[in-house]
Scaffold this motif. Structure first.
Motif, PDB file in Angstrom:
ATOM      1  N   GLY A  55       1.166   3.391  16.157  1.00 55.15           N
ATOM      2  CA  GLY A  55       1.160   4.805  15.767  1.00 55.15           C
ATOM      3  C   GLY A  55       0.831   5.002  14.293  1.00 55.15           C
ATOM      4  N   GLU A  56       1.385   4.129  13.437  1.00 58.39           N
ATOM      5  CA  GLU A  56       1.078   4.222  12.004  1.00 58.39           C
ATOM      6  C   GLU A  56      -0.392   3.924  11.743  1.00 58.39           C
ATOM      7  N   LEU A  57      -0.953   2.944  12.455  1.00 63.27           N
ATOM      8  CA  LEU A  57      -2.365   2.633  12.307  1.00 63.27           C
ATOM      9  C   LEU A  57      -3.229   3.802  12.778  1.00 63.27           C
ATOM     10  N   GLU A  58      -2.833   4.459  13.854  1.00 67.27           N
ATOM     11  CA  GLU A  58      -3.561   5.640  14.317  1.00 67.27           C
ATOM     12  C   GLU A  58      -3.620   6.693  13.219  1.00 67.27           C
ATOM     13  N   LYS A  59      -2.488   6.944  12.548  1.00 69.27           N
ATOM     14  CA  LYS A  59      -2.451   7.944  11.468  1.00 69.27           C
ATOM     15  C   LYS A  59      -3.356   7.553  10.311  1.00 69.27           C
ATOM     16  N   ILE A  60      -3.355   6.267   9.951  1.00 71.42           N
ATOM     17  CA  ILE A  60      -4.226   5.788   8.868  1.00 71.42           C
ATOM     18  C   ILE A  60      -5.689   6.034   9.216  1.00 71.42           C
ATOM     19  N   LEU A  61      -6.065   5.728  10.455  1.00 71.41           N
ATOM     20  CA  LEU A  61      -7.444   5.909  10.890  1.00 71.41           C
ATOM     21  C   LEU A  61      -7.824   7.389  10.925  1.00 71.41           C
ATOM     22  N   VAL A  62      -6.927   8.233  11.420  1.00 68.87           N
ATOM     23  CA  VAL A  62      -7.203   9.674  11.470  1.00 68.87           C
ATOM     24  C   VAL A  62      -7.421  10.211  10.058  1.00 68.87           C
ATOM     25  N   GLU A  63      -6.518   9.835   9.125  1.00 67.47           N
ATOM     26  CA  GLU A  63      -6.636  10.321   7.745  1.00 67.47           C
ATOM     27  C   GLU A  63      -7.907   9.805   7.085  1.00 67.47           C
ATOM     28  N   GLY A  64      -8.282   8.545   7.370  1.00 69.78           N
ATOM     29  CA  GLY A  64      -9.479   7.975   6.780  1.00 69.78           C
ATOM     30  C   GLY A  64     -10.762   8.581   7.314  1.00 69.78           C
ATOM     31  N   LEU A  65     -10.770   8.941   8.600  1.00 65.12           N
ATOM     32  CA  LEU A  65     -11.978   9.488   9.217  1.00 65.12           C
ATOM     33  C   LEU A  65     -12.113  10.995   9.027  1.00 65.12           C
ATOM     34  N   ARG A  66     -10.999  11.688   8.845  1.00 65.17           N
ATOM     35  CA  ARG A  66     -11.022  13.152   8.731  1.00 65.17           C
ATOM     36  C   ARG A  66     -11.722  13.551   7.431  1.00 65.17           C
ATOM     37  N   GLY A  67     -12.628  14.494   7.560  1.00 67.58           N
ATOM     38  CA  GLY A  67     -13.305  15.030   6.383  1.00 67.58           C
ATOM     39  C   GLY A  67     -14.554  14.257   6.029  1.00 67.58           C
ATOM     40  N   ARG A  68     -14.414  12.964   5.779  1.00 70.36           N
ATOM     41  CA  ARG A  68     -15.578  12.145   5.409  1.00 70.36           C
ATOM     42  C   ARG A  68     -16.568  12.010   6.558  1.00 70.36           C
ATOM     43  N   TYR A  69     -16.018  11.825   7.745  1.00 69.89           N
ATOM     44  CA  TYR A  69     -16.879  11.473   8.865  1.00 69.89           C
ATOM     45  C   TYR A  69     -16.718  12.414  10.066  1.00 69.89           C
TER      46      TYR A  69
END
Length: 192
Positions: free
Chosen positions: A89-103
């Motif tokens: 779940g924590e990894l999912e949040k990291i990926l969502v935050e990293g992909l949101r906006g930029r991509y």
């Protein structure tokens, strides 16, 4: 008589539904919630194999990624990510935050654990070595996976060294003790 039987059945069904609704409304976790809660506490480590799915984005889908010795993964757009010690779940949040906006505008990500890192067992068991971890594993189940106890095995002298314990101190356990990925179990010999 037939009417009375139907009425009692109807009343029982109503009471059962009301009880279930009251439990749900009161925040009492269901069996499904309990199993999901236990799974969500699992911390990723070197050797685990995971898959990442970003819904609607096949080019960001990664299957069967084995975590490196350093506990990292390489992921498109975001590069190398440190994931050791994180839950899925924590990894999912990291990926969502990293992909949101930029991509992506609103990424929906799921992370699944395909293979857990192994546990190890040695001593007075049929087959010493490493074995694939399975959720819900206990010492008793681990010994069964390893071919059972040898004739001279001591059921009261079983020790576990937990992965991540900096002291590497063996802890005496019983047959119902939980086993986690990376744990090392030793079954000692009985002298009587």
């Amino acid at each position: 008589m037939r009417f009375l039987g139907r009425f009692i059945l109807f009343a029982c069904l109503c009471l059962g539904s009301a009880f279930a609704w009251a439990q749900q409304d009161a925040g009492v976790p269901s069996n499904e919630d309990l199993s999901n809660e236990a799974l969500s506490k699992y911390r990723l480590g070197s050797g685990d194999v995971i898959s990442i799915n970003v819904f609607g984005e096949d080019d960001l889908k990664k299957e069967k990624i084995r975590l490196t010795d350093a506990g990292t993964i390489s992921y498109p757009v975001l590069g190398e990510l440190q994931v050791r010690g994180k839950t899925a779940g924590e990894l999912e949040k990291i990926l969502v935050e990293g992909l949101r906006g930029r991509y992506l505008v609103n990424p929906r990500v799921s992370v699944t654990i395909d293979e857990y890192r192994p546990f190890f067992i040695n001593g007075q068991v049929g087959n010493s070595g490493k074995f694939p971890y399975q959720p819900g594993l206990t010492v008793r189940k681990a010994v069964t996976i390893a071919g059972g106890f040898k004739e001279r095995a001591s059921l009261s002298k079983i020790f576990v060294v937990r992965e991540g314990d900096p002291s590497n101190k063996p802890v005496k356990v019983d047959l119902n003790a939980p086993i986690y990925p990376g744990d090392m179990i030793t079954v000692e010999e009985s002298f009587f």
